[in-house]
Write a protein that holds these residues in place. Structure first.
Motif, PDB file in Angstrom:
ATOM      1  N   ALA A 171       1.062  -1.214   0.099  1.00 39.93           N
ATOM      2  CA  ALA A 171      -0.034   0.022   0.063  1.00 39.93           C
ATOM      3  C   ALA A 171       0.939   1.324   0.014  1.00 39.93           C
ATOM      4  CB  ALA A 171      -0.918  -0.076   1.212  1.00 39.93           C
ATOM      5  N   VAL A 172       0.439   2.129   0.898  1.00 42.21           N
ATOM      6  CA  VAL A 172       1.246   3.339   0.701  1.00 42.21           C
ATOM      7  C   VAL A 172       2.333   3.435   1.649  1.00 42.21           C
ATOM      8  CG1 VAL A 172       1.320   6.193   1.198  1.00 42.21           C
ATOM      9  CG2 VAL A 172      -0.735   4.677   0.399  1.00 42.21           C
TER      10      VAL A 172
ATOM     11  N   PRO B  51      -5.636  -4.539  -7.613  1.00 43.15           N
ATOM     12  CA  PRO B  51      -5.329  -3.812  -6.394  1.00 43.15           C
ATOM     13  C   PRO B  51      -5.632  -3.939  -4.908  1.00 43.15           C
ATOM     14  CG  PRO B  51      -7.607  -3.493  -7.634  1.00 43.15           C
ATOM     15  CD  PRO B  51      -6.823  -4.636  -8.318  1.00 43.15           C
ATOM     16  N   THR B  52      -4.967  -3.255  -4.147  1.00 41.27           N
ATOM     17  CA  THR B  52      -5.122  -3.939  -2.737  1.00 41.27           C
ATOM     18  C   THR B  52      -6.071  -3.015  -1.776  1.00 41.27           C
ATOM     19  OG1 THR B  52      -3.212  -2.591  -2.076  1.00 41.27           O
ATOM     20  CG2 THR B  52      -2.893  -4.774  -2.509  1.00 41.27           C
ATOM     21  N   GLU B  53      -6.469  -1.770  -2.289  1.00 41.09           N
ATOM     22  CA  GLU B  53      -7.136  -0.906  -2.017  1.00 41.09           C
ATOM     23  C   GLU B  53      -8.004  -0.061  -2.766  1.00 41.09           C
ATOM     24  OE1 GLU B  53      -5.455   1.879   0.743  1.00 41.09           O
ATOM     25  OE2 GLU B  53      -4.324   0.290   1.758  1.00 41.09           O
ATOM     26  N   ASP B  54      -9.139   0.462  -2.602  1.00 38.76           N
ATOM     27  CA  ASP B  54      -9.979   1.107  -3.363  1.00 38.76           C
ATOM     28  C   ASP B  54      -9.493   2.526  -3.577  1.00 38.76           C
ATOM     29  OD1 ASP B  54     -12.237   0.800  -5.147  1.00 38.76           O
ATOM     30  OD2 ASP B  54     -13.631   1.622  -3.431  1.00 38.76           O
ATOM     31  N   GLU B  55      -8.107   2.643  -4.005  1.00 41.05           N
ATOM     32  CA  GLU B  55      -7.466   3.801  -4.288  1.00 41.05           C
ATOM     33  C   GLU B  55      -6.789   3.811  -5.637  1.00 41.05           C
ATOM     34  OE1 GLU B  55      -6.213   6.211  -1.507  1.00 41.05           O
ATOM     35  OE2 GLU B  55      -7.477   5.432  -0.053  1.00 41.05           O
TER      36      GLU B  55
ATOM     37  N   THR C  75      15.352  -8.094 -11.240  1.00 42.64           N
ATOM     38  CA  THR C  75      14.202  -7.067 -11.643  1.00 42.64           C
ATOM     39  C   THR C  75      13.783  -6.304 -10.614  1.00 42.64           C
ATOM     40  OG1 THR C  75      13.433  -8.981 -13.347  1.00 42.64           O
ATOM     41  CG2 THR C  75      12.037  -7.293 -12.789  1.00 42.64           C
ATOM     42  N   ARG C  76      13.890  -4.907 -10.756  1.00 43.62           N
ATOM     43  CA  ARG C  76      13.372  -4.074  -9.746  1.00 43.62           C
ATOM     44  C   ARG C  76      12.201  -3.460 -10.425  1.00 43.62           C
ATOM     45  NH1 ARG C  76      14.935  -1.292  -5.695  1.00 43.62           N
ATOM     46  NH2 ARG C  76      14.703   0.634  -5.185  1.00 43.62           N
ATOM     47  N   CYS C  77      11.282  -3.684  -9.116  1.00 44.88           N
ATOM     48  CA  CYS C  77       9.865  -3.344  -9.433  1.00 44.88           C
ATOM     49  C   CYS C  77       9.265  -2.180  -8.568  1.00 44.88           C
ATOM     50  CB  CYS C  77       8.767  -4.409  -9.483  1.00 44.88           C
ATOM     51  SG  CYS C  77       9.076  -5.727 -10.595  1.00 44.88           S
ATOM     52  N   GLY C  78       8.447  -1.690  -9.005  1.00 42.49           N
ATOM     53  CA  GLY C  78       7.602  -0.591  -8.032  1.00 42.49           C
ATOM     54  C   GLY C  78       6.147  -0.799  -7.825  1.00 42.49           C
ATOM     55  N   LEU C  79       5.565  -0.649  -6.635  1.00 42.46           N
ATOM     56  CA  LEU C  79       4.237  -1.011  -6.659  1.00 42.46           C
ATOM     57  C   LEU C  79       3.662  -0.012  -5.600  1.00 42.46           C
ATOM     58  CD1 LEU C  79       4.105  -4.878  -5.883  1.00 42.46           C
ATOM     59  CD2 LEU C  79       3.565  -3.821  -7.737  1.00 42.46           C
ATOM     60  N   LEU C  80       2.310   0.493  -5.873  1.00 43.55           N
ATOM     61  CA  LEU C  80       1.649   1.387  -4.922  1.00 43.55           C
ATOM     62  C   LEU C  80       0.287   0.760  -4.636  1.00 43.55           C
ATOM     63  CD1 LEU C  80       1.028   4.004  -3.169  1.00 43.55           C
ATOM     64  CD2 LEU C  80       0.579   5.089  -5.234  1.00 43.55           C
ATOM     65  N   ASN C  81      -0.402   0.353  -3.633  1.00 44.39           N
ATOM     66  CA  ASN C  81      -1.621  -0.115  -3.696  1.00 44.39           C
ATOM     67  C   ASN C  81      -1.994  -1.189  -4.532  1.00 44.39           C
ATOM     68  OD1 ASN C  81      -2.435   1.860  -1.699  1.00 44.39           O
ATOM     69  ND2 ASN C  81      -2.718   3.402  -3.075  1.00 44.39           N
ATOM     70  N   CYS C  82      -1.141  -1.942  -4.812  1.00 44.50           N
ATOM     71  CA  CYS C  82      -1.466  -3.197  -5.555  1.00 44.50           C
ATOM     72  C   CYS C  82      -0.779  -4.497  -5.006  1.00 44.50           C
ATOM     73  CB  CYS C  82      -1.179  -2.946  -6.939  1.00 44.50           C
ATOM     74  SG  CYS C  82       0.355  -2.307  -7.415  1.00 44.50           S
ATOM     75  N   HIS C  83      -1.032  -5.514  -5.559  1.00 43.98           N
ATOM     76  CA  HIS C  83      -0.716  -6.821  -5.499  1.00 43.98           C
ATOM     77  C   HIS C  83      -0.294  -7.554  -6.673  1.00 43.98           C
ATOM     78  CE1 HIS C  83      -0.680 -10.188  -2.268  1.00 43.98           C
ATOM     79  NE2 HIS C  83      -0.589 -10.847  -3.163  1.00 43.98           N
ATOM     80  N   MET C  84       1.214  -7.789  -6.527  1.00 47.06           N
ATOM     81  CA  MET C  84       1.724  -8.482  -7.796  1.00 47.06           C
ATOM     82  C   MET C  84       1.904 -10.133  -7.619  1.00 47.06           C
ATOM     83  SD  MET C  84       5.412  -7.629  -9.772  1.00 47.06           S
ATOM     84  CE  MET C  84       6.479  -8.524  -8.549  1.00 47.06           C
TER      85      MET C  84
END
Length: 166
Positions: A31-32, A81-85, A117-126
């Motif tokens: 998330a954040v 998405p992990t949140e409704d944002e 592999t370098r990744c970036g996530l915000l409010n989501c599930h991979m």
């Protein structure tokens, strides 16, 4: 998959092109704030089987089996998405390197191809990411390969079961 290539400049030198494609399963959610992390994966010849490369030797760059060049591409696969944002996700970078590894029952520290592999996530599930890698090596017709435990992961970097590191 392996392909033999002849040098265009001399025609006498043979190279081998190795092609690796597939996907890496993981389960990571954030998330954040936006979180960046590096996932590491072996590039297998088959399920649970990797190739061992000769250690780099700067005084003999023409050594059989040495890597001449490599190209790697990675993309995120299944996400939710992990949140409704608003969410954000992406691959920051990817490369392939020879890295010394330690395996139970195998002596020494063999060099293996490792995809970083370098990744970036915000409010989501991979759930997974995909890759395509081409490696050009100096021809080595009889290379070493070995079975490794299916749950073996490269040293350092993120562990899909334990969450990201770094």
């Amino acid at each position: 998959m392996r392909y033999w290539i002849n040098s265009q400049s001399t025609g006498n030198e043979r190279f081998m092109m190795e092609v690796y494609t597939g996907w890496v399963q993981c389960e990571i959610g954030f998330a954040v704030p936006t979180t960046h992390f590096t996932m590491k994966s072996f590039l297998p010849l088959a399920a649970g089987t990797v190739r061992f490369y000769p250690p780099p030797n700067p005084t003999m760059p023409e050594m059989p089996g040495g890597i001449v060049s490599a190209t790697a591409v990675a993309s995120l696969g299944a996400l939710a998405p992990t949140e409704d944002e608003a969410n954000l996700f992406g691959v920051d970078s990817t490369d392939v390197r020879l890295e010394a590894q330690t395996f139970g029952g195998i002596g020494g520290s063999p060099q293996c191809l490792v995809l970083n592999t370098r990744c970036g996530l915000l409010n989501c599930h991979m759930f997974n990411y995909n890759y395509s890698v081409q490696v050009i090596t100096r021809g080595e017709p009889n290379f070493n390969q070995s079975g490794i435990p299916t749950n073996q992961r490269p040293a350092g970097g993120a562990n899909p079961e334990g969450g990201p590191i770094g």
